[in-house]
Enzyme design. Structure first.
Site, PDB file in Angstrom:
ATOM      1  CE  LYS A 106      -4.179  -2.162   1.647  1.00  0.00           C
ATOM      2  NZ  LYS A 106      -4.108  -2.859   1.880  1.00  0.00           N
TER       3      LYS A 106
HETATM    4  C1  LIG Z   1      -4.861  -4.425   1.003  1.00  0.00           C
HETATM    5  C2  LIG Z   1      -3.902  -5.610   0.878  1.00  0.00           C
HETATM    6  C3  LIG Z   1      -4.727  -7.067   0.420  1.00  0.00           C
HETATM    7  C4  LIG Z   1      -5.778  -6.229  -0.159  1.00  0.00           C
HETATM    8  O1  LIG Z   1      -5.779  -5.468  -1.760  1.00  0.00           O
HETATM    9  P1  LIG Z   1      -6.724  -5.362  -2.406  1.00  0.00           P
HETATM   10  O2  LIG Z   1      -6.347  -3.914  -3.430  1.00  0.00           O
HETATM   11  O3  LIG Z   1      -7.227  -4.825  -1.147  1.00  0.00           O
HETATM   12  O4  LIG Z   1      -7.223  -6.238  -3.397  1.00  0.00           O
HETATM   13  C5  LIG Z   1      -3.561  -7.829  -0.116  1.00  0.00           C
HETATM   14  N1  LIG Z   1      -2.859  -8.117   0.909  1.00  0.00           N
HETATM   15  C6  LIG Z   1      -1.830  -7.115   1.939  1.00  0.00           C
HETATM   16  C7  LIG Z   1      -0.663  -7.107   2.610  1.00  0.00           C
HETATM   17  C8  LIG Z   1      -2.653  -5.702   1.921  1.00  0.00           C
HETATM   18  O5  LIG Z   1      -2.523  -5.268   2.963  1.00  0.00           O
END
Ligand SMILES: *Cc1c(COP(=O)(O)O)cnc(C)c1O
Length: 471
Positions: A113
């Site tokens: 993220k």
């Molecule tokens: C946010 C997140 C996801 C999921 O990603 P999306 O964009 O919501 O599909 C998967 N793994 C981790 C570690 C995350 O932080």
């Protein structure tokens, strides 16, 4: 480039107008009016670029209301080896024959993220300064989103963050990451309740339009188009690293929750990046896997949403899914509304099984899916440690399992690594009997002084706190 709403609102907007917004006024999600196309000459040129310049080239196709020199400076300031830990920013390594891991988790909070949120922080600061405006970001987190947002916004002018989280429910490492921030513009609010209570509070505050306007409340949730756009870049970077100068197709496997990450892959593919398959990997919360297997999209009630060992994928509905379905139904906003407003609103599900549209999900758009369980996760973590001396986090483990199920000879399969294992140490300990290594800068963070207030699960209490801390 103009942006439209998936639900057919007649207004068209520019990038900087939607940058600070959430949903479109009609409840839809913003998408570009068309996907800019890349050709082999562009790909050949881009292949040679450092990540920050590649980001600039791709963002430029979607952003025409920031002067190019400014946008270039924003990209250069965001994607540095100091912040992301390597020259490549998203280095790729081959794990076994044809299976690659793309490292997206070496940013400030050790989850992918950061790739989008760090850019968002710089875009927000730029646009707010240009407008002479301020923004108070209110969010709810069960872990990764909140810390990524706080590390992106800390110390930024014109921005405050009010981040609610369920008291005592995040991992100690995640808690320490957030609560140890001493920046004045970052406010941690531990709510006596569960994650759903936090989300309800954010909704209630956002629905109080007078309060929202007075205190300039905004969000950074995963439906923000700028976040999604930032994620498109690493599909190109992964593609270039997995192919040595030829234009052969590559497939990606993406551990998925709200469908933001894999939706960025869909956008990259729509732009003409040679992606063969996009594999959606889910955990026991298999809303998406069910759709790609059956054509039925059925959101879950809170009680049917499992708490799993890949918690960032524990979702009851996938908030970005509407973007993909809009393309799937030929960008027909009327059809989209009948699915998401009528069917989903009334019955909590819609059914495309047996329709030509559903057949296209795989045939034309390249989607496949898989589901894993806690036992699968542990097995993959052990196996990856044993055979490749590599530790993966539980979400990336879900990805690896799915990738192997859809591997095709001769087509590189790139698995997106979504977090580092230290963030989910308890599951690693369960699988291996020991803790994963922790980057030096996180040594001892659990013992640092914490900056957090505890509030009841009550929107009025959160509003009062915001009001007190804005002047
Ligand atoms: C946010 C997140 C996801 C999921 O990603 P999306 O964009 O919501 O599909 C998967 N793994 C981790 C570690 C995350 O932080």
């Amino acid at each position: 480039m103009n942006y439209l709403s998936t639900r057919g609102h007649p207004d068209r907007k520019r990038f900087c107008e939607i940058l600070l917004e959430g949903l479109a006024p009609d409840g839809g999600l913003y998408l570009p009016e068309h996907y800019p196309q890349v050709d082999t000459a562009m790909l050949a040129k881009w292949r040679e670029l450092p990540y920050a310049e590649l980001a600039f080239e791709i963002l430029s196709l979607y952003i025409d209301d920031i002067p190019p020199a400014d946008l270039k400076a924003i990209c250069a300031k965001t994607y540095t080896p100091e912040i992301f830990g390597s020259e490549e920013i998203v280095p790729l390594r081959e794990l076994e024959d044809g299976v690659y891991l793309e490292a997206l988790s070496n940013g400030p909070t050790l989850a992918f993220k950061d790739m989008a949120m760090q850019l968002l922080g710089n875009l927000f600061e730029y646009e707010l300064a240009r407008r002479g405006a301020e923004l108070n970001i209110l969010g709810a987190t069960s872990g990764d989103t909140g810390s990524a947002a706080e590390y992106a916004m800390r110390g930024k002018k014109g921005v405050r963050v009010f981040m609610t989280s369920p008291d005592g429910r995040m991992s100690p490492f995640q808690q320490a990451q957030m609560f140890s921030l001493q920046d004045e513009n970052i406010h941690n609010i531990a709510v006596t309740g569960v994650f759903d209570d936090c989300q309800d509070i954010v909704k209630a505050v956002s629905n109080d339009l007078a309060f929202k306007r007075k205190y300039r409340i905004g969000t950074v949730n995963s439906i923000n188009w700028a976040r999604l756009l930032a994620q498109v870049v690493y599909y190109f970077a992964g593609y270039f690293q997995a192919t040595a100068g030829n234009d052969k197709p590559v497939s990606f496997t993406v551990p998925s929750g709200n469908f933001g990450n894999v939706c960025a892959g869909h956008v990259a593919r729509m732009m003409g990046l040679p992606i063969q398959t996009l594999v959606v990997a889910t955990n026991e919360n298999d809303v998406l896997d069910e759709f790609f297997r059956t054509g039925i999209y059925r959101v879950r009630a809170a009680a049917d949403t499992h708490e799993t060992s890949s918690p960032s994928m524990d979702i009851s509905k996938a908030s970005n899914f509407e973007r993909f379905v809009f393309d799937l139904v030929g960008r027909d906003a009327g059809k989209l509304r009948s699915l998401f407003v009528d069917d989903l609103g009334r019955e909590g599900r819609f059914d495309l099984s047996g329709t030509p549209a559903f057949a296209q999900a795989a045939e034309r758009f390249g989607f496949k899916s898989s589901r894993s369980t806690h036992a699968d996760r542990l097995a993959v973590i052990r196996d990856t440690d044993k055979r490749f001396a590599t530790l993966v986090d539980p979400h990336t483990a879900d990805g690896l399992k799915a990738a192997r199920e859809h591997l095709v000879l001769g087509v590189p399969m790139v698995v997106l690594e979504t977090a580092l294992p230290i963030k989910f140490a308890a599951t690693l300990v369960e699988a291996l009997g020991h803790e994963p290594a922790r980057p030096a800068r996180f040594e001892g963070i659990e013992a640092l002084p914490k900056r957090v207030v505890k509030l009841p699960a009550d929107a009025e209490a959160v509003k009062a706190y915001i009001a007190q801390n804005c002047d």
